[in-house]
Design a protein around this motif. Structure first.
Motif, PDB file in Angstrom:
ATOM      1  N   PHE A  73      17.182 -54.440  25.722  1.00 43.37           N
ATOM      2  CA  PHE A  73      17.345 -52.986  25.881  1.00 43.37           C
ATOM      3  C   PHE A  73      18.837 -52.619  25.887  1.00 43.37           C
ATOM      4  O   PHE A  73      19.283 -51.710  25.182  1.00 43.37           O
ATOM      5  CB  PHE A  73      16.667 -52.553  27.196  1.00 43.37           C
ATOM      6  CG  PHE A  73      17.095 -51.225  27.741  1.00 43.37           C
ATOM      7  CD1 PHE A  73      16.557 -50.049  27.250  1.00 43.37           C
ATOM      8  CD2 PHE A  73      18.034 -51.134  28.769  1.00 43.37           C
ATOM      9  CE1 PHE A  73      16.947 -48.811  27.767  1.00 43.37           C
ATOM     10  CE2 PHE A  73      18.432 -49.910  29.285  1.00 43.37           C
ATOM     11  CZ  PHE A  73      17.881 -48.743  28.782  1.00 43.37           C
ATOM     12  N   GLU A  77      20.678 -50.378  23.028  1.00 46.07           N
ATOM     13  CA  GLU A  77      21.334 -49.102  23.361  1.00 46.07           C
ATOM     14  C   GLU A  77      22.832 -49.145  23.057  1.00 46.07           C
ATOM     15  O   GLU A  77      23.410 -48.156  22.605  1.00 46.07           O
ATOM     16  CB  GLU A  77      21.109 -48.739  24.834  1.00 46.07           C
ATOM     17  CG  GLU A  77      19.660 -48.432  25.215  1.00 46.07           C
ATOM     18  CD  GLU A  77      19.081 -47.170  24.591  1.00 46.07           C
ATOM     19  OE1 GLU A  77      19.461 -46.818  23.456  1.00 46.07           O
ATOM     20  OE2 GLU A  77      18.217 -46.549  25.226  1.00 46.07           O
ATOM     21  N   GLU A 130      14.134 -41.739  28.628  1.00 51.67           N
ATOM     22  CA  GLU A 130      13.581 -42.752  27.724  1.00 51.67           C
ATOM     23  C   GLU A 130      12.197 -42.353  27.224  1.00 51.67           C
ATOM     24  O   GLU A 130      11.834 -42.649  26.090  1.00 51.67           O
ATOM     25  CB  GLU A 130      13.528 -44.118  28.431  1.00 51.67           C
ATOM     26  CG  GLU A 130      14.872 -44.815  28.499  1.00 51.67           C
ATOM     27  CD  GLU A 130      15.302 -45.360  27.145  1.00 51.67           C
ATOM     28  OE1 GLU A 130      16.135 -44.701  26.490  1.00 51.67           O
ATOM     29  OE2 GLU A 130      14.776 -46.404  26.731  1.00 51.67           O
ATOM     30  N   THR A 133      12.889 -39.733  24.537  1.00 54.60           N
ATOM     31  CA  THR A 133      13.305 -40.306  23.251  1.00 54.60           C
ATOM     32  C   THR A 133      12.132 -41.046  22.608  1.00 54.60           C
ATOM     33  O   THR A 133      11.981 -41.015  21.388  1.00 54.60           O
ATOM     34  CB  THR A 133      14.527 -41.243  23.387  1.00 54.60           C
ATOM     35  OG1 THR A 133      14.327 -42.109  24.485  1.00 54.60           O
ATOM     36  CG2 THR A 133      15.808 -40.494  23.580  1.00 54.60           C
ATOM     37  N   GLU A 165      13.961 -47.358  19.814  1.00 56.02           N
ATOM     38  CA  GLU A 165      13.539 -46.615  21.018  1.00 56.02           C
ATOM     39  C   GLU A 165      12.071 -46.904  21.324  1.00 56.02           C
ATOM     40  O   GLU A 165      11.662 -46.940  22.481  1.00 56.02           O
ATOM     41  CB  GLU A 165      13.757 -45.116  20.848  1.00 56.02           C
ATOM     42  CG  GLU A 165      15.199 -44.673  20.904  1.00 56.02           C
ATOM     43  CD  GLU A 165      15.914 -45.076  22.176  1.00 56.02           C
ATOM     44  OE1 GLU A 165      15.321 -44.990  23.264  1.00 56.02           O
ATOM     45  OE2 GLU A 165      17.079 -45.511  22.086  1.00 56.02           O
ATOM     46  N   HIS A 168      11.684 -50.568  22.867  1.00 55.64           N
ATOM     47  CA  HIS A 168      12.087 -50.762  24.277  1.00 55.64           C
ATOM     48  C   HIS A 168      11.621 -49.625  25.196  1.00 55.64           C
ATOM     49  O   HIS A 168      12.134 -49.468  26.300  1.00 55.64           O
ATOM     50  CB  HIS A 168      13.611 -50.998  24.384  1.00 55.64           C
ATOM     51  CG  HIS A 168      14.482 -49.802  24.181  1.00 55.64           C
ATOM     52  ND1 HIS A 168      15.543 -49.771  23.318  1.00 55.64           N
ATOM     53  CD2 HIS A 168      14.487 -48.577  24.765  1.00 55.64           C
ATOM     54  CE1 HIS A 168      16.152 -48.599  23.382  1.00 55.64           C
ATOM     55  NE2 HIS A 168      15.522 -47.858  24.256  1.00 55.64           N
TER      56      HIS A 168
HETATM   57 FE   LIG Z   1      16.397 -45.898  24.764  1.00 55.67          FE
END
Ligand SMILES: [Fe+2]
Ligand SMILES: [Fe+2]
Length: 277
Positions: A73, A77, A130, A133, A165, A168
């Protein structure tokens, strides 16, 4: 709680060469282009904020699979931040967009959030962001024609981000459940994330349109309304999945969209430098 991610999370190092772009790279529509530009402007610092929020709790995680997923992750990112930073710089260099001030605004807002909110509150907000997204990414994967073939690499960049995205999408959530799990804190984090997300992206879009003298471009405004409400329906079509988050028993992988990844993952190879995890 252990990791509930059912697929490998791959860290792909990408190298998008950014060509000269039209000022309104999204189908010559100033409103949609500046909305996407606003999203991109918030990403690098926003994603560093997510990384820090999860990292604060990393040493409390016992499950080795979740530990591995956290590392992936963080890797994903960090790469998103790097590629979007290059994209944002290209918007500044090629079109003299006043993004430096906006990036500073995002930095200041996140600095304030770090001071104002506790570690667990920031983790809860990250879980909210999160999910946001993830459901927007799902929309892009479902309706790939909306972003495919948009000025070459720009569409590729957003699609790569959507894939990762999705991969994760439950890492921050699983960490939160492991170290805290307070339902009402998760709800509050989502409400705050929603508020900040809407406020910052729409305000920034408005300011960029004002800078370009495009606020009264009604053709573009109508196109943007269609984009938000119908196709892909950035507001309307995410509502059911957005509301699901508020169920106490919710988990991001209850929306199982693994099948949408397969076709996209192969496309990413073209811009990949090396697979590092
Ligand atoms: Fe993310
Ligand atoms: Fe990201």
């Amino acid at each position: 709680m252990a990791s509930k991610t059912p697929i490998p999370i791959r860290v792909r190092r990408m190298d998008y060469a950014i060509p000269p772009m039209p000022r309104y790279w999204y189908r010559d529509n100033a409103w949609i282009t500046h909305y996407m530009n606003a999203l991109s402007t918030t990403f690098p610092d926003g994603e560093r904020f997510f990384i820090d929020s999860v990292r604060n709790f990393q040493d409390q995680i016992k499950d080795p699979k979740l530990q591995k997923d956290i590392r992936a992750f963080i890797g994903q990112e960090a790469n998103h931040g790097k590629e979007h930073e290059a994209f944002n710089q290209a918007l500044i260099d090629q079109h003299q967009l006043p993004l430096a001030k906006k990036i500073q605004f995002v930095k200041n807002a996140l600095k304030f959030a770090k001071k104002r909110y506790s570690d667990r509150e920031r983790l809860a907000m990250t879980v909210g962001f999160e999910h946001f997204t993830a459901i927007l990414a799902n929309l892009m994967l479902e309706q790939a024609d909306v972003i495919e073939n948009i000025d070459g690499m720009v569409g590729d960049l957003f699609m790569w981000h959507a894939v990762e995205e999705t991969e994760h999408k439950s890492v921050a959530f699983d960490v939160f459940q492991e170290v805290d799990g307070d339902y009402w804190l998760r709800v509050r984090g989502m409400v705050q994330a929603t508020f900040f997300f809407m406020l910052v992206t729409l305000r920034m879009q408005h300011s960029l349109l004002k800078h370009d003298g495009k606020r009264s471009d009604w053709r573009a405004a109508l196109g943007f309304a269609k984009f938000m409400l119908f196709k892909p329906g950035m507001i309307t079509r995410i509502i059911p999945e957005y509301l699901d988050f508020y169920r106490p028993s919710f988990h991001p992988w209850q929306h199982d969209n693994r099948h949408l990844l397969k076709a996209r993952v192969a496309d990413l190879k073209a811009n990949e430098l090396a697979q590092v995890a």
